[in-house]
Scaffold this motif. Structure first.
Motif, PDB file in Angstrom:
ATOM      1  N   ALA A   1      15.313  -1.222 -15.661  1.00 27.15           N
ATOM      2  CA  ALA A   1      14.347  -1.203 -14.558  1.00 27.15           C
ATOM      3  C   ALA A   1      13.752   0.188 -14.391  1.00 27.15           C
ATOM      4  O   ALA A   1      13.961   0.866 -13.383  1.00 27.15           O
ATOM      5  CB  ALA A   1      15.021  -1.668 -13.262  1.00 27.15           C
ATOM      6  N   TRP A   2      13.006   0.608 -15.382  1.00 23.73           N
ATOM      7  CA  TRP A   2      12.317   1.902 -15.312  1.00 23.73           C
ATOM      8  C   TRP A   2      10.954   1.699 -14.660  1.00 23.73           C
ATOM      9  O   TRP A   2      10.237   0.740 -14.964  1.00 23.73           O
ATOM     10  CB  TRP A   2      12.139   2.504 -16.695  1.00 23.73           C
ATOM     11  N   SER A   3      10.598   2.602 -13.768  1.00 24.56           N
ATOM     12  CA  SER A   3       9.316   2.529 -13.073  1.00 24.56           C
ATOM     13  C   SER A   3       8.373   3.583 -13.640  1.00 24.56           C
ATOM     14  O   SER A   3       8.816   4.649 -14.070  1.00 24.56           O
ATOM     15  CB  SER A   3       9.493   2.760 -11.565  1.00 24.56           C
ATOM     16  N   PHE A   4       7.098   3.288 -13.601  1.00 25.81           N
ATOM     17  CA  PHE A   4       6.081   4.248 -14.024  1.00 25.81           C
ATOM     18  C   PHE A   4       4.953   4.196 -12.997  1.00 25.81           C
ATOM     19  O   PHE A   4       3.893   3.624 -13.245  1.00 25.81           O
ATOM     20  CB  PHE A   4       5.589   3.929 -15.436  1.00 25.81           C
ATOM     21  N   GLU A   5       5.264   4.764 -11.833  1.00 27.60           N
ATOM     22  CA  GLU A   5       4.338   4.718 -10.701  1.00 27.60           C
ATOM     23  C   GLU A   5       3.386   5.906 -10.745  1.00 27.60           C
ATOM     24  O   GLU A   5       3.808   7.055 -10.933  1.00 27.60           O
ATOM     25  CB  GLU A   5       5.119   4.725  -9.389  1.00 27.60           C
ATOM     26  N   LEU A   6       2.105   5.631 -10.540  1.00 28.62           N
ATOM     27  CA  LEU A   6       1.099   6.689 -10.627  1.00 28.62           C
ATOM     28  C   LEU A   6       1.247   7.739  -9.539  1.00 28.62           C
ATOM     29  O   LEU A   6       0.888   8.900  -9.742  1.00 28.62           O
ATOM     30  CB  LEU A   6      -0.307   6.071 -10.574  1.00 28.62           C
ATOM     31  N   ASP A   7       1.765   7.352  -8.371  1.00 29.04           N
ATOM     32  CA  ASP A   7       1.898   8.329  -7.294  1.00 29.04           C
ATOM     33  C   ASP A   7       2.968   9.371  -7.607  1.00 29.04           C
ATOM     34  O   ASP A   7       3.065  10.387  -6.907  1.00 29.04           O
ATOM     35  CB  ASP A   7       2.167   7.652  -5.948  1.00 29.04           C
ATOM     36  N   PHE A   8       3.757   9.148  -8.626  1.00 27.86           N
ATOM     37  CA  PHE A   8       4.671  10.178  -9.126  1.00 27.86           C
ATOM     38  C   PHE A   8       4.170  10.791 -10.431  1.00 27.86           C
ATOM     39  O   PHE A   8       4.199  12.009 -10.612  1.00 27.86           O
ATOM     40  CB  PHE A   8       6.066   9.587  -9.341  1.00 27.86           C
ATOM     41  N   LEU A   9       3.707   9.955 -11.337  1.00 29.90           N
ATOM     42  CA  LEU A   9       3.355  10.441 -12.669  1.00 29.90           C
ATOM     43  C   LEU A   9       2.122  11.338 -12.670  1.00 29.90           C
ATOM     44  O   LEU A   9       2.059  12.307 -13.445  1.00 29.90           O
ATOM     45  CB  LEU A   9       3.128   9.250 -13.608  1.00 29.90           C
ATOM     46  N   LEU A  10       1.129  11.054 -11.811  1.00 29.70           N
ATOM     47  CA  LEU A  10      -0.069  11.892 -11.794  1.00 29.70           C
ATOM     48  C   LEU A  10       0.239  13.319 -11.313  1.00 29.70           C
ATOM     49  O   LEU A  10      -0.155  14.289 -11.976  1.00 29.70           O
ATOM     50  CB  LEU A  10      -1.156  11.239 -10.935  1.00 29.70           C
TER      51      LEU A  10
ATOM     52  N   ALA B   1      15.516  10.649 -11.153  1.00 29.29           N
ATOM     53  CA  ALA B   1      15.852  10.308  -9.772  1.00 29.29           C
ATOM     54  C   ALA B   1      14.931   9.246  -9.201  1.00 29.29           C
ATOM     55  O   ALA B   1      15.374   8.398  -8.413  1.00 29.29           O
ATOM     56  CB  ALA B   1      15.797  11.568  -8.901  1.00 29.29           C
ATOM     57  N   LEU B   2      13.654   9.261  -9.599  1.00 31.62           N
ATOM     58  CA  LEU B   2      12.662   8.419  -8.932  1.00 31.62           C
ATOM     59  C   LEU B   2      12.106   7.289  -9.775  1.00 31.62           C
ATOM     60  O   LEU B   2      11.535   6.341  -9.228  1.00 31.62           O
ATOM     61  CB  LEU B   2      11.503   9.297  -8.444  1.00 31.62           C
TER      62      LEU B   2
ATOM     63  N   GLN C   1       0.851  -1.189   0.000  1.00 27.32           N
ATOM     64  CA  GLN C   1       0.000   0.000   0.000  1.00 27.32           C
ATOM     65  C   GLN C   1       0.878   1.227   0.000  1.00 27.32           C
ATOM     66  O   GLN C   1       1.796   1.344   0.781  1.00 27.32           O
ATOM     67  CB  GLN C   1      -0.911   0.021   1.236  1.00 27.32           C
ATOM     68  N   ARG C   2       0.565   2.156  -0.895  1.00 28.59           N
ATOM     69  CA  ARG C   2       1.328   3.402  -1.001  1.00 28.59           C
ATOM     70  C   ARG C   2       0.417   4.573  -0.742  1.00 28.59           C
ATOM     71  O   ARG C   2      -0.731   4.587  -1.150  1.00 28.59           O
ATOM     72  CB  ARG C   2       1.952   3.539  -2.378  1.00 28.59           C
TER      73      ARG C   2
ATOM     74  N   SER D   1      12.195   0.792  -4.685  1.00 33.70           N
ATOM     75  CA  SER D   1      11.749  -0.464  -5.260  1.00 33.70           C
ATOM     76  C   SER D   1      12.280  -1.648  -4.462  1.00 33.70           C
ATOM     77  O   SER D   1      13.028  -1.498  -3.508  1.00 33.70           O
ATOM     78  CB  SER D   1      12.219  -0.555  -6.703  1.00 33.70           C
ATOM     79  N   ASP D   2      11.882  -2.822  -4.878  1.00 40.45           N
ATOM     80  CA  ASP D   2      12.264  -4.044  -4.186  1.00 40.45           C
ATOM     81  C   ASP D   2      13.781  -4.185  -4.140  1.00 40.45           C
ATOM     82  O   ASP D   2      14.480  -3.831  -5.077  1.00 40.45           O
ATOM     83  CB  ASP D   2      11.641  -5.233  -4.900  1.00 40.45           C
TER      84      ASP D   2
END
Length: 347
Positions: free
Chosen positions: A36-45, A86-87, A6-7, A25-26
């Motif tokens: 290993a590129w991330s596309f997390e909604l809590d950053f992108l939104l 960075a993220l 949960q974030r 990340s893990d």
């Protein structure tokens, strides 16, 4: 180290134009870490919201006959891209296995990204992108006593420099690596302090109250603090963060990893302050030049001596600025020389 299921959806106040940092990340790195590129909604939104507000401001200013320069647009999006790197790039998972890569991430997050974002002073464009109700609400919030104290130069500088020391304290640093939410908090506070600091440094709106001399003092204090922290991390004789050995340290042993991390904080972090230092000096000189020209208009009939005096003073200020800039560069070169000498002695 398991990834939190949960974030928290976290968005810093739009007045600071902050974008939240993702939890790390893990701990288990795959062989293809560079992909290993991330596309997390809590950053992108929030990032998309900031881009929307800025582009709306660009359009609003264009319609009013005050177009935004291509230089400003380029620097703003370059700064946002640094935050994305960075993220969301492989720098994030690599930071879990390498202290030096973690320092690269922090440098992008609290210094380079926010500095590039606010270097062209885009505050007016961002404000133009907000609707009337939002601007009025933020104006009321900004008038609160607590927030005005938070924006004080002393508070801003202490937060920016102090949080770097707080999160480098080994028990807190290791706790952040072991706990997702603490690591999330680390990134958010670093990002928020960086945005607030560079906002105050580069703000050129008429409402900006921080004098240019005060801004130079803020830069000097932050740079000195960075040099001291980096020098300690470089010169120490024992490993401060053994948690990386438990997680599986990459590439080099603990001493070399932390030495490289110390050099990043010491050399790159401090030398990067040279650019805003020169920018503020240049703006200060232009301000004095404009004031001098305004004073010469009423007295233009009094002779050339009256008109030349303010201009000469402004020219002298600019020359002094370049001299101080060259002096600062000499100081940094001296620090680099001391660093290599210390490495030679240790070797």
């Amino acid at each position: 180290m398991g990834k939190s299921k949960q974030r928290s959806w976290l968005c810093l106040p739009l007045a600071l134009l902050a974008t939240p940092a993702t939890a790390h990340s893990d701990g288990a790195l795959a062989a293809n870490v560079w992909f290993a590129w991330s596309f997390e909604l809590d950053f992108l939104l929030p990032l998309a919201l900031v881009c929307f507000i800025y582009l709306r401001g660009v359009r609003q200013r264009q319609q009013r006959g005050r177009p935004t320069s291509h230089r400003e647009i380029s620097l703003v999006f370059l700064g946002l891209f640094m935050l994305f790197l960075a993220l969301q790039s492989p720098i994030d998972p690599l930071g879990e296995r390498s202290f030096s890569m973690h320092q690269v991430q922090h440098l992008l997050l609290r210094a380079l990204g926010p500095m590039l974002l606010f270097l062209p002073s885009p505050q007016t464009t961002f404000v133009s992108g907000l609707n009337t109700k939002t601007r009025r609400f933020l104006a009321r919030v900004g008038r609160l006593a607590g927030l005005s104290a938070l924006a004080h130069p002393v508070t801003v500088t202490l937060l920016f420099a102090g949080l770097a020391y707080v999160w480098q304290y080994p028990p807190y640093f290791e706790l952040a690596l072991r706990n997702d939410m603490v690591h999330y908090l680390m990134h958010v506070t670093m990002l928020g302090s960086g945005l607030l600091f560079w906002w105050c440094i580069f703000d050129t709106r008429p409402s900006a109250t921080t004098r240019y001399g005060t801004r130079l003092a803020m830069l000097w204090f932050a740079t000195t603090a960075s040099i001291a922290l980096g020098a300690y991390l470089t010169m120490k004789s024992s490993v401060l963060y053994p948690v990386y050995d438990e997680l599986g340290r990459l590439w080099v042993d603990g001493e070399m990893d932390e030495l490289l991390g110390g050099l990043i904080v010491w050399i790159l972090g401090s030398m990067m302050s040279l650019v805003p230092f020169l920018v503020i000096l240049r703006r200060w000189g232009y301000k004095k030049d404009r004031i001098g020209k305004k004073r010469t208009i009423p007295a233009s009939a009094g002779g050339d001596a009256v008109g030349n005096e303010p201009r000469d003073a402004a020219e002298n200020t600019r020359r002094l600025g370049w001299m101080l800039g060259l002096f600062s560069g000499g100081v940094f070169l001296t620090l680099i020389s001391v660093m290599f000498l210390s490495l030679a002695v240790r070797g």
